[in-house]
Design a protein around this motif. Sequence first.
Motif, PDB file in Angstrom:
ATOM      1  N   ALA A   1      68.190   1.779  33.852  1.00  0.00           N
ATOM      2  CA  ALA A   1      69.553   2.247  33.585  1.00  0.00           C
ATOM      3  C   ALA A   1      69.560   3.667  33.045  1.00  0.00           C
ATOM      4  CB  ALA A   1      70.234   1.306  32.597  1.00  0.00           C
ATOM      5  N   SER A   2      68.509   4.038  32.309  1.00  0.00           N
ATOM      6  CA  SER A   2      68.438   5.391  31.751  1.00  0.00           C
ATOM      7  C   SER A   2      68.238   6.419  32.854  1.00  0.00           C
ATOM      8  CB  SER A   2      67.300   5.475  30.733  1.00  0.00           C
ATOM      9  OG  SER A   2      67.525   4.612  29.632  1.00  0.00           O
ATOM     10  N   ARG A   3      68.670   7.652  32.576  1.00  0.00           N
ATOM     11  CA  ARG A   3      68.630   8.719  33.575  1.00  0.00           C
ATOM     12  C   ARG A   3      68.145  10.024  32.943  1.00  0.00           C
ATOM     13  NH1 ARG A   3      69.252   5.014  36.432  1.00  0.00           N
ATOM     14  NH2 ARG A   3      70.790   4.655  38.086  1.00  0.00           N
ATOM     15  N   ILE A   4      67.620  10.891  33.810  1.00  0.00           N
ATOM     16  CA  ILE A   4      67.366  12.279  33.435  1.00  0.00           C
ATOM     17  C   ILE A   4      68.301  13.139  34.278  1.00  0.00           C
ATOM     18  CG2 ILE A   4      65.731  14.198  33.554  1.00  0.00           C
ATOM     19  CD1 ILE A   4      63.509  12.274  32.837  1.00  0.00           C
ATOM     20  N   TRP A   5      69.049  14.005  33.610  1.00  0.00           N
ATOM     21  CA  TRP A   5      69.971  14.905  34.296  1.00  0.00           C
ATOM     22  C   TRP A   5      69.472  16.337  34.185  1.00  0.00           C
ATOM     23  CZ3 TRP A   5      75.202  12.834  31.895  1.00  0.00           C
ATOM     24  CH2 TRP A   5      75.453  11.555  32.410  1.00  0.00           C
ATOM     25  N   VAL A   6      69.579  17.062  35.281  1.00  0.00           N
ATOM     26  CA  VAL A   6      69.222  18.480  35.300  1.00  0.00           C
ATOM     27  C   VAL A   6      70.424  19.263  35.815  1.00  0.00           C
ATOM     28  CG1 VAL A   6      66.770  17.994  35.632  1.00  0.00           C
ATOM     29  CG2 VAL A   6      68.232  18.319  37.636  1.00  0.00           C
TER      30      VAL A   6
ATOM     31  N   TRP B   1      56.555  15.845  38.647  1.00  0.00           N
ATOM     32  CA  TRP B   1      56.572  14.565  37.927  1.00  0.00           C
ATOM     33  C   TRP B   1      57.047  13.403  38.793  1.00  0.00           C
ATOM     34  CZ3 TRP B   1      57.900  19.178  35.509  1.00  0.00           C
ATOM     35  CH2 TRP B   1      57.144  19.512  34.380  1.00  0.00           C
ATOM     36  N   GLY B   2      57.163  13.584  40.090  1.00  0.00           N
ATOM     37  CA  GLY B   2      57.689  12.532  40.957  1.00  0.00           C
ATOM     38  C   GLY B   2      56.914  11.229  40.855  1.00  0.00           C
ATOM     39  N   HIS B   3      55.580  11.312  40.822  1.00  0.00           N
ATOM     40  CA  HIS B   3      54.756  10.105  40.731  1.00  0.00           C
ATOM     41  C   HIS B   3      55.049   9.358  39.430  1.00  0.00           C
ATOM     42  CE1 HIS B   3      51.214   7.544  41.336  1.00  0.00           C
ATOM     43  NE2 HIS B   3      50.954   7.720  40.048  1.00  0.00           N
ATOM     44  N   ASP B   4      55.093  10.079  38.322  1.00  0.00           N
ATOM     45  CA  ASP B   4      55.345   9.469  37.017  1.00  0.00           C
ATOM     46  C   ASP B   4      56.716   8.803  36.982  1.00  0.00           C
ATOM     47  OD1 ASP B   4      53.750  11.988  37.004  1.00  0.00           O
ATOM     48  OD2 ASP B   4      53.287  11.395  34.955  1.00  0.00           O
ATOM     49  N   LEU B   5      57.706   9.471  37.560  1.00  0.00           N
ATOM     50  CA  LEU B   5      59.066   8.938  37.536  1.00  0.00           C
ATOM     51  C   LEU B   5      59.170   7.649  38.346  1.00  0.00           C
ATOM     52  CD1 LEU B   5      60.933  12.329  37.943  1.00  0.00           C
ATOM     53  CD2 LEU B   5      60.828  10.930  35.872  1.00  0.00           C
ATOM     54  N   ARG B   6      58.445   7.571  39.458  1.00  0.00           N
ATOM     55  CA  ARG B   6      58.473   6.342  40.255  1.00  0.00           C
ATOM     56  C   ARG B   6      57.742   5.206  39.533  1.00  0.00           C
ATOM     57  NH1 ARG B   6      58.806  10.250  44.152  1.00  0.00           N
ATOM     58  NH2 ARG B   6      56.572  10.695  44.206  1.00  0.00           N
ATOM     59  N   VAL B   7      56.652   5.553  38.814  1.00  0.00           N
ATOM     60  CA  VAL B   7      55.959   4.530  38.025  1.00  0.00           C
ATOM     61  C   VAL B   7      56.904   3.936  36.988  1.00  0.00           C
ATOM     62  CG1 VAL B   7      54.149   4.168  36.294  1.00  0.00           C
ATOM     63  CG2 VAL B   7      53.640   5.476  38.361  1.00  0.00           C
ATOM     64  N   GLU B   8      57.685   4.799  36.354  1.00  0.00           N
ATOM     65  CA  GLU B   8      58.577   4.358  35.270  1.00  0.00           C
ATOM     66  C   GLU B   8      59.936   3.874  35.760  1.00  0.00           C
ATOM     67  OE1 GLU B   8      57.563   3.988  32.359  1.00  0.00           O
ATOM     68  OE2 GLU B   8      55.764   5.213  32.219  1.00  0.00           O
ATOM     69  N   GLY B   9      60.266   4.150  37.009  1.00  0.00           N
ATOM     70  CA  GLY B   9      61.568   3.751  37.523  1.00  0.00           C
ATOM     71  C   GLY B   9      62.705   4.601  36.995  1.00  0.00           C
ATOM     72  N   VAL B  10      62.442   5.904  36.822  1.00  0.00           N
ATOM     73  CA  VAL B  10      63.449   6.818  36.280  1.00  0.00           C
ATOM     74  C   VAL B  10      64.020   7.679  37.404  1.00  0.00           C
ATOM     75  CG1 VAL B  10      63.887   8.738  34.708  1.00  0.00           C
ATOM     76  CG2 VAL B  10      62.350   6.887  34.022  1.00  0.00           C
ATOM     77  N   VAL B  11      65.336   7.754  37.457  1.00  0.00           N
ATOM     78  CA  VAL B  11      66.025   8.551  38.471  1.00  0.00           C
ATOM     79  C   VAL B  11      66.436   9.889  37.865  1.00  0.00           C
ATOM     80  CG1 VAL B  11      68.077   8.689  39.945  1.00  0.00           C
ATOM     81  CG2 VAL B  11      66.860   6.511  39.672  1.00  0.00           C
TER      82      VAL B  11
ATOM     83  N   GLN C   1      70.286   2.448  27.784  1.00  0.00           N
ATOM     84  CA  GLN C   1      70.928   3.278  28.807  1.00  0.00           C
ATOM     85  C   GLN C   1      71.027   4.710  28.281  1.00  0.00           C
ATOM     86  OE1 GLN C   1      73.997   1.525  31.293  1.00  0.00           O
ATOM     87  NE2 GLN C   1      75.315   3.283  30.890  1.00  0.00           N
ATOM     88  N   ARG C   2      69.853   5.323  28.124  1.00  0.00           N
ATOM     89  CA  ARG C   2      69.769   6.656  27.556  1.00  0.00           C
ATOM     90  C   ARG C   2      69.914   7.736  28.624  1.00  0.00           C
ATOM     91  NH1 ARG C   2      64.818   6.595  23.135  1.00  0.00           N
ATOM     92  NH2 ARG C   2      65.981   5.587  21.450  1.00  0.00           N
ATOM     93  N   VAL C   3      70.217   8.918  28.151  1.00  0.00           N
ATOM     94  CA  VAL C   3      70.306  10.085  29.040  1.00  0.00           C
ATOM     95  C   VAL C   3      69.465  11.222  28.452  1.00  0.00           C
ATOM     96  CG1 VAL C   3      71.799  11.862  30.040  1.00  0.00           C
ATOM     97  CG2 VAL C   3      72.605   9.507  29.893  1.00  0.00           C
ATOM     98  N   GLY C   4      68.579  11.760  29.255  1.00  0.00           N
ATOM     99  CA  GLY C   4      67.841  12.964  28.895  1.00  0.00           C
ATOM    100  C   GLY C   4      68.367  14.116  29.729  1.00  0.00           C
ATOM    101  N   VAL C   5      68.642  15.242  29.106  1.00  0.00           N
ATOM    102  CA  VAL C   5      69.263  16.378  29.793  1.00  0.00           C
ATOM    103  C   VAL C   5      68.332  17.595  29.705  1.00  0.00           C
ATOM    104  CG1 VAL C   5      71.306  17.831  30.020  1.00  0.00           C
ATOM    105  CG2 VAL C   5      71.526  15.499  29.093  1.00  0.00           C
ATOM    106  N   LEU C   6      67.994  18.162  30.855  1.00  0.00           N
ATOM    107  CA  LEU C   6      67.160  19.362  30.916  1.00  0.00           C
ATOM    108  C   LEU C   6      68.067  20.566  31.158  1.00  0.00           C
ATOM    109  CD1 LEU C   6      64.259  20.609  31.051  1.00  0.00           C
ATOM    110  CD2 LEU C   6      64.424  20.351  33.538  1.00  0.00           C
ATOM    111  N   VAL C   7      67.980  21.566  30.280  1.00  0.00           N
ATOM    112  CA  VAL C   7      68.909  22.686  30.314  1.00  0.00           C
ATOM    113  C   VAL C   7      68.159  24.013  30.452  1.00  0.00           C
ATOM    114  CG1 VAL C   7      70.717  23.897  29.022  1.00  0.00           C
ATOM    115  CG2 VAL C   7      70.559  21.401  28.897  1.00  0.00           C
ATOM    116  N   ASP C   8      68.676  24.880  31.331  1.00  0.00           N
ATOM    117  CA  ASP C   8      68.155  26.247  31.447  1.00  0.00           C
ATOM    118  C   ASP C   8      68.716  27.102  30.313  1.00  0.00           C
ATOM    119  OD1 ASP C   8      67.061  25.400  33.851  1.00  0.00           O
ATOM    120  OD2 ASP C   8      68.656  26.256  35.081  1.00  0.00           O
ATOM    121  N   HIS C   9      67.944  28.100  29.898  1.00  0.00           N
ATOM    122  CA  HIS C   9      68.386  29.109  28.919  1.00  0.00           C
ATOM    123  C   HIS C   9      68.910  28.466  27.643  1.00  0.00           C
ATOM    124  CE1 HIS C   9      70.734  32.946  27.810  1.00  0.00           C
ATOM    125  NE2 HIS C   9      69.446  33.180  27.655  1.00  0.00           N
TER     126      HIS C   9
END
Length: 275
Positions: free
Chosen positions: A116-121, A134-144, A167-175
Amino acid sequence: MSGRDIYGGDIYSGHSRTRKREIPRVVAERDLVAEDAATGFCGAVVGFDRSYDGEFVKLEDGKGRVRLFAMREAAFLIDGHPVTLVRPTATAPKQPTRSASGSTRVAGLRARVAQASRIWVEGVHDAALVERVWGHDLRVEGVVVEHLEGLDNLAQRLTEFGPGPGQRVGVLVDHLVTGSKETGLTTGLGPHVLVTGHPYIDVWEAVRPAAVGIREWPKVPRGEDWKTGICDRLGWGTPQDGWRRVYNSVSSFRDLESPLIGAVERLIDFVTEPQ
């Protein structure tokens, strides 16, 4: 006199100047020295890459600069003669034990059902580079990984998503630097949202200059479109052409700057942490 017409046909047929020249195909073994016919860049073969627009070979010159070139017909010179480079055909290739991120590769991986958790960019380029490394790691963990199409959409997306336990959200931000607009948009979002980022104007700049064959990223004045300005100063053509160079130059975490690596690793840990 015979009925043969000595003047019939093509009198130049078979002449050396009219015969189609055969371009030899040369296997691009590692350390083979070749010259790109279009630019004159000369270097040894150090690797290959493949993208949606074809096969590419990596050449490294005597100064350690590595550049990527499309493996097109007669695109290279060896000893001054045009050749077509082809990839070696490996038999029973040895499977790598490490993923592009440096983690232990899981053999025979089948992607887990998405958590349910997501990473947003912020955009598609950010998402593509995260997947690249990190595609391999994300598929291992089931993270979209999903892109926001701009940080201005973050508040609305969080309202719709409803972060919470499990149902956490991680956000990657430029600048993401003190006093920036980005910092103002990413504060006070609650315990189930983690924002990390890097100090660079755009995720392109988080790719090490040496990986794309330049000494440093040019400075682009405020108010000028950054990607357009970069491509103009480096002679890369359009931003689409520039993006292909950047994307194809990244094969592992070693091609990225440490602030981006650390930011993504913290997000993966956050959204996969048992709760």
